[in-house]
Design a protein around this motif. Structure first.
Motif, PDB file in Angstrom:
ATOM      1  N   UNK A 335       0.844  -1.209   0.000  1.00  0.00           N
ATOM      2  CA  UNK A 335       0.000   0.000   0.000  1.00  0.00           C
ATOM      3  C   UNK A 335       0.879   1.259   0.000  1.00  0.00           C
ATOM      4  N   UNK A 336       2.020   1.186   0.688  1.00  0.00           N
ATOM      5  CA  UNK A 336       2.931   2.328   0.657  1.00  0.00           C
ATOM      6  C   UNK A 336       3.394   2.595  -0.778  1.00  0.00           C
ATOM      7  N   UNK A 337       3.712   1.521  -1.507  1.00  0.00           N
ATOM      8  CA  UNK A 337       4.120   1.677  -2.912  1.00  0.00           C
ATOM      9  C   UNK A 337       2.969   2.242  -3.745  1.00  0.00           C
ATOM     10  N   UNK A 338       1.747   1.799  -3.479  1.00  0.00           N
ATOM     11  CA  UNK A 338       0.591   2.350  -4.205  1.00  0.00           C
ATOM     12  C   UNK A 338       0.486   3.856  -3.987  1.00  0.00           C
ATOM     13  N   UNK A 339       0.711   4.292  -2.759  1.00  0.00           N
ATOM     14  CA  UNK A 339       0.650   5.718  -2.464  1.00  0.00           C
ATOM     15  C   UNK A 339       1.746   6.465  -3.222  1.00  0.00           C
ATOM     16  N   UNK A 340       2.947   5.895  -3.247  1.00  0.00           N
ATOM     17  CA  UNK A 340       4.042   6.531  -3.983  1.00  0.00           C
ATOM     18  C   UNK A 340       3.700   6.660  -5.465  1.00  0.00           C
ATOM     19  N   UNK A 434      -7.459   8.322  -2.426  1.00  0.00           N
ATOM     20  CA  UNK A 434      -7.699   7.550  -3.638  1.00  0.00           C
ATOM     21  C   UNK A 434      -7.297   6.082  -3.453  1.00  0.00           C
ATOM     22  N   UNK A 435      -6.581   5.766  -2.390  1.00  0.00           N
ATOM     23  CA  UNK A 435      -6.136   4.377  -2.192  1.00  0.00           C
ATOM     24  C   UNK A 435      -7.310   3.458  -1.857  1.00  0.00           C
TER      25      UNK A 435
END
Length: 435
Positions: A335-340, A434-435
């Motif tokens: 999820x951290x990568x999705x945010x990035x 948006x996540x």
């Protein structure tokens, strides 16, 4: 220093065979069984892994290695055993403990702890170390030269997966509130960085160690002379996190490496087990291969050429829900990568350029569950008390301070610096939504 000899072996094989000079302790005697372990490829790899990862980008002197640290932990393990045993003889468990002290970082990945923060399929370095210890050349040396069961050595390093539990007193010495790991790395790291933090009265703390019987169990405690050194150890640890381990440039390098490895894993361009055999130099070579994802190669190039991401915004725990939501992403690497990727798409138009990264330092666990023994307790005290009661300080106090000092950062490619904080903040909040 009086060296601990194993008198129950025909060759007295643990007598010193040579001496290694060390920046902290001057002379560290080494026996032939210890030298045999040092000569293995697994231990030699640690000579090519810096203890502090990318910290030498800020403090050029911080190039000491996991190998040096391992020697220091072995030295302190001997001192602690010598003090507690008051004897030159070593039991099987004592020898297993000393071997574990030397081998405790043998499974470590390059560049400190960054890679492990990804979680599965990256295994903890303790689990990797267990496999190295229980197989191949290391296991053979432990069986033949040390005359110990490799599984007993591994139990000290990875107790959660041990078939037999190690001696609890010795286990506490290697991993616990007063462990010899911290007693070595804090002053060693501070000296290498040239900073006035990390000071610990190691000799006095070791001299204060006692083993007592509590409810039929042997327990490791300190006497009253260890109260102040324990306080210095706790303060030294926090000061080093504040000023060295959490330094914004060091952390930016760490998160660049983390994302580079993460994308390589997701693209099946690298086998997780491959990372347990590389060192600092060969790690960057692997990540720079032509078959790696573009973002991996770009971030690797930045690390190799010292083009490091810069701070865009920093978020403290007083930011409330924003801090809680971003900080929680430490436990969810995907999820951290999705945010990035959301942030990069919003700012650069390319979700996969690695231009914007989220740095989330690991939440630290503060443990001060140390028991203090008084021969003649002051009025109002008892013979046995917790260090917390004696010092008037709790784990919650330490955790509260850490929470205020630990920052979540958005770090970005240098060409993106210049936007207003409000612009970054609004983009971050929209991306989170948006996540």
């Amino acid at each position: 220093m009086r060296y601990l000899a194993v008198m129950n072996t025909p060759s007295q094989r643990f007598l010193p065979a040579t001496v290694i000079r060390d920046q902290l302790y001057d002379r560290i005697p080494m026996s032939r069984p210890e030298l045999a372990l040092l000569s293995t490829p697994a231990m030699q790899r640690l000579e090519r892994i810096q203890q502090l990862g990318f910290a030498s980008r800020i403090w050029p002197g911080a190039r000491h290695t996991r190998f040096e640290h391992s020697l220091g932990v072995l030295h302190l393990a001997r001192l602690a055993l010598q003090h507690l045993r008051q004897s030159d003889e070593l039991s099987d468990q004592d020898r297993a403990f000393l071997a574990a002290a030397l081998l405790h970082d043998v499974g470590h990945y390059p560049f400190s702890h960054a890679i492990e923060e990804l979680g599965p399929p990256i295994r903890p370095h303790e689990a990797v170390g267990r496999d190295i210890i229980c197989s191949g050349e290391v296991a053979q040396i432990l069986g033949d030269d040390w005359q110990v069961d490799p599984a007993d050595v591994a139990a000290y390093i990875d107790p959660d997966h041990a078939a037999r539990m190690p001696d609890p007193v010795l286990a506490a010495l290697l991993s616990g509130p007063l462990d010899i790991d911290k007693l070595d790395y804090l002053p060693r790291d501070a000296r290498a960085c040239g900073v006035p933090y990390g000071g610990v009265d190691t000799e006095r703390l070791i001299a204060s160690l006692r083993i007592i019987d509590s409810g039929g169990e042997r327990v490791l405690v300190i006497d009253e002379k260890g109260i102040s050194p324990t306080h210095s150890l706790i303060n030294a640890r926090q000061e080093m996190f504040d000023n060295v381990y959490w330094h914004h440039t060091n952390r930016a390098c760490m998160v660049m490496l983390l994302r580079a490895v993460q994308d390589a894993l997701l693209a099946d361009r690298i086998d997780p087990d491959e990372l347990t055999h590389v060192d600092d130099f060969t790690m960057l070579q692997v990540l720079a291969r032509a078959d790696m994802p573009a973002v991996t190669r770009a971030l690797c190039h930045g690390l190799s050429s010292r083009v490091i991401h810069k701070r865009a915004i920093e978020i403290s725990n007083r930011a409330g829900a924003l801090y809680g939501e971003t900080s929680a992403l430490f436990h969810d690497a995907a999820r951290r990568r999705d945010l990035e990727r959301h942030l990069s798409e919003a700012i650069t138009g390319d979700p996969d350029d690695g231009a914007i990264l989220i740095d989330i330092p690991k939440p630290e666990k503060w443990r001060t569950n140390v028991t203090v023994w008084f021969n003649r307790p002051p009025i109002g005290f008892q013979n046995l008390m917790s260090w917390q009661d004696v010092a008037g300080m709790t784990d919650d106090d330490l955790k509260r301070y850490e929470d205020h000092r630990r920052l979540v950062r958005v770090v970005v490619r240098a060409d993106l610096i210049g936007r207003a904080d409000s612009d970054w903040l609004s983009t971050l909040e929209r991306s989170l939504g948006a996540l």
